[in-house]
Design a protein around this motif. Sequence first.
Motif, short mmCIF file in Angstrom:
data_model
loop_
_atom_site.label_atom_id
_atom_site.label_comp_id
_atom_site.label_asym_id
_atom_site.label_seq_id
_atom_site.Cartn_x
_atom_site.Cartn_y
_atom_site.Cartn_z
N THR A 131 0.80 -1.24 0.05
CA THR A 131 -0.11 0.05 0.01
C THR A 131 0.85 1.30 0.03
O THR A 131 0.65 2.25 -0.80
CB THR A 131 -0.92 0.05 1.19
OG1 THR A 131 -1.79 -1.17 1.31
CG2 THR A 131 -1.87 1.32 1.05
N ALA A 132 1.81 1.34 0.91
CA ALA A 132 2.62 2.58 0.78
C ALA A 132 3.36 2.81 -0.35
O ALA A 132 3.32 4.00 -0.66
CB ALA A 132 3.70 2.50 2.10
N GLU A 133 3.91 1.78 -0.94
CA GLU A 133 4.69 1.95 -2.26
C GLU A 133 3.52 2.52 -3.25
O GLU A 133 3.90 3.28 -4.15
CB GLU A 133 5.55 0.74 -2.74
CG GLU A 133 6.44 0.74 -1.91
CD GLU A 133 7.61 -0.57 -2.45
OE1 GLU A 133 8.27 -0.33 -3.22
OE2 GLU A 133 6.83 -1.62 -2.30
N ALA A 134 2.47 1.98 -3.46
CA ALA A 134 1.25 2.42 -4.17
C ALA A 134 1.05 3.88 -3.94
O ALA A 134 0.64 4.55 -5.03
CB ALA A 134 0.21 1.31 -4.08
N ILE A 135 1.12 4.14 -2.90
CA ILE A 135 0.67 5.68 -2.58
C ILE A 135 1.66 6.60 -3.35
O ILE A 135 1.24 7.49 -3.83
CB ILE A 135 0.45 5.91 -0.89
CG1 ILE A 135 -0.73 5.16 -0.62
CG2 ILE A 135 0.21 7.46 -0.87
CD1 ILE A 135 -0.69 5.30 0.97
N GLY A 153 14.43 0.84 7.32
CA GLY A 153 14.85 1.18 5.84
C GLY A 153 13.82 1.72 5.05
O GLY A 153 13.01 2.61 5.61
N GLY A 154 13.98 1.81 3.67
CA GLY A 154 13.25 2.77 2.87
C GLY A 154 12.14 2.35 2.73
O GLY A 154 11.47 1.24 3.15
N LEU A 155 11.27 3.02 1.70
CA LEU A 155 9.82 2.71 1.31
C LEU A 155 9.85 1.17 0.58
O LEU A 155 8.97 0.71 0.90
CB LEU A 155 9.30 3.84 0.44
CG LEU A 155 7.84 3.95 0.57
CD1 LEU A 155 7.34 4.12 1.80
CD2 LEU A 155 7.58 4.69 -0.62
N VAL A 156 10.86 0.96 0.05
CA VAL A 156 10.79 -0.49 -0.40
C VAL A 156 10.72 -1.69 0.35
O VAL A 156 10.18 -2.69 0.22
CB VAL A 156 12.25 -0.85 -1.13
CG1 VAL A 156 13.38 -0.97 -0.46
CG2 VAL A 156 12.06 -1.95 -2.33
N ARG A 157 11.00 -1.23 1.93
CA ARG A 157 10.89 -2.33 3.06
C ARG A 157 9.35 -2.14 3.72
O ARG A 157 9.04 -2.88 4.47
CB ARG A 157 11.81 -2.18 3.67
CG ARG A 157 13.29 -2.83 3.03
CD ARG A 157 14.41 -2.33 4.12
NE ARG A 157 14.26 -2.90 5.49
CZ ARG A 157 14.55 -4.23 5.56
NH1 ARG A 157 15.12 -4.78 4.72
NH2 ARG A 157 14.52 -4.82 7.00
N ALA A 158 8.69 -1.19 3.10
CA ALA A 158 7.27 -0.93 3.75
C ALA A 158 6.23 -2.06 3.56
O ALA A 158 5.80 -2.73 4.32
CB ALA A 158 6.60 0.34 3.07
N LYS A 159 6.61 -2.92 2.49
CA LYS A 159 5.65 -3.99 2.26
C LYS A 159 6.16 -5.14 3.44
O LYS A 159 5.16 -5.86 3.67
CB LYS A 159 5.91 -4.50 0.87
CG LYS A 159 7.56 -5.00 0.45
CD LYS A 159 7.34 -5.71 -0.94
CE LYS A 159 7.87 -4.79 -2.14
NZ LYS A 159 9.02 -3.92 -1.98
N LEU A 160 7.26 -5.21 3.68
CA LEU A 160 7.73 -6.17 4.73
C LEU A 160 7.10 -5.97 6.22
O LEU A 160 6.67 -6.75 7.03
CB LEU A 160 9.18 -6.03 5.02
CG LEU A 160 10.00 -6.42 3.68
CD1 LEU A 160 11.55 -6.44 4.02
CD2 LEU A 160 9.50 -7.59 2.94
N LEU A 161 6.93 -4.53 6.35
CA LEU A 161 6.21 -3.94 7.51
C LEU A 161 4.86 -4.28 7.48
O LEU A 161 3.99 -4.69 8.51
CB LEU A 161 6.50 -2.62 7.68
CG LEU A 161 6.36 -1.86 9.22
CD1 LEU A 161 6.56 -2.70 10.23
CD2 LEU A 161 7.02 -0.40 9.01
#
Length: 241
Positions: A137-141, A197-205
Motif C-alpha cells: 500500500t505505501a509504495e502504491a501511494i 529501511g526505505g519505502l521499498v521495505r514498507a511491504k515487509l512491515l
Amino acid sequence: MRIGTLGNGLMAEALAGQWVKAGHEVMIGGRDRERAAEVAERIVAAAGSSGEAGSSGEARSLADAGSRVEAGSLADAGLRVGAGSLVEAAAYGEVVLLAVPAEVAVEVAGLVPAGRTVIDCTNALDHRDFTLAHPETAEAIAQAVPGVQVVKAFNLAADAVWRNPPAGLGVPICGDGGVNVVADLVRDLGCVPVAAGGLVRAKLLEATAALAIGIWVGGGNVRGMFPPLADAFGTVLPGES
Ligand SMILES: NC(=O)c1ccc[n+]([C@@H]2O[C@H](COP(=O)([O-])OP(=O)(O)OC[C@H]3O[C@@H](n4cnc5c(N)ncnc54)[C@H](OP(=O)(O)O)[C@@H]3O)[C@@H](O)[C@H]2O)c1
C-alpha cells in the motif's frame, strides 16, 4: 507542527490525541464534519482531563466553539485541535496521517498536496485468514501521489496501544524521506523510532503486521518471538536492556 488526519476513526483519535498532548496543532479530517468534530472534542476533553500542559484552556475554548470550528480558524483561535473535511485536513497538515481502510488509501491520499509527508498506518488485512488483501500500500501511494513523502509507521500496534503507549515501545518506520519528522512524532508518544529501511521495505512491515496480528489473535505470544539478543549471544545492543 500542523498535523492533519485523513479519517476520524480509532487510529486518528488515538494518535492525534497523543500529538495534541505533545503540543502539535491537529485537524481531524473526515467525510462527515460532525463526526470529525466529535473526535476533535473528545481529544481535547481527554487532553484536558489528563492535565497535559496547556490543554485545559484550549479544551474549554474548543468546547465553546463546538463543531463550528472552521478549518482556517485553528491558528487564529489558538486552538490545538479542530475538525474539517478530508480536503481541508489534507491541505492543513505539514504531516498528514492517513488512517482510512487500506482499500481506499491510494484514493484518499490523492487529496494530499505535493510537498507534504504522509504517514501511512494502514493495514490491508483480510480478517478471514489474516493475509494481505492487497500488498504494498505505501509504495502504491508513493507511485500514485506525486511529490509526497510516504512513511509507513504505527501500523504494528492497535489503537488501544497508541492511546496509552508503553514507554520505550519500538515503532518501526519505513520511508525514503520524511522519516526524521515521523521519528520525532514517535518520540512525542514516549516511544522509540526504529529505522526499518526505505519505502521499498514498507511491504515487509505490512506483511509483518498481518503475520503478527494473526498470531496474536490466535492466542500466540508475539513478544516472545523476539527475545533480547543477549539471551542468545550474550551481547547487549544499544536500545536493549
Ligand atoms: N485500529 C487499529 O488497531 C489499527 C492498528 C493498526 C493499523 N490500523 C489501520 O489503520 C487504518 C484505520 O483504522 P481505524 O481502526 O482507525 O479504522 P476506523 O475506526 O474504521 O476508521 C476508518 C476511517 O476511515 C474513513 N473511511 C472509510 N471509508 C472511507 C472512504 N471511502 N473515503 C474516505 N474515508 C473513509 C471512516 O470514515 P467515516 O467515519 O465517515 O466512516 C473513518 O473515519 C486501517 O487501514 C487499519 O487497517 C488500525
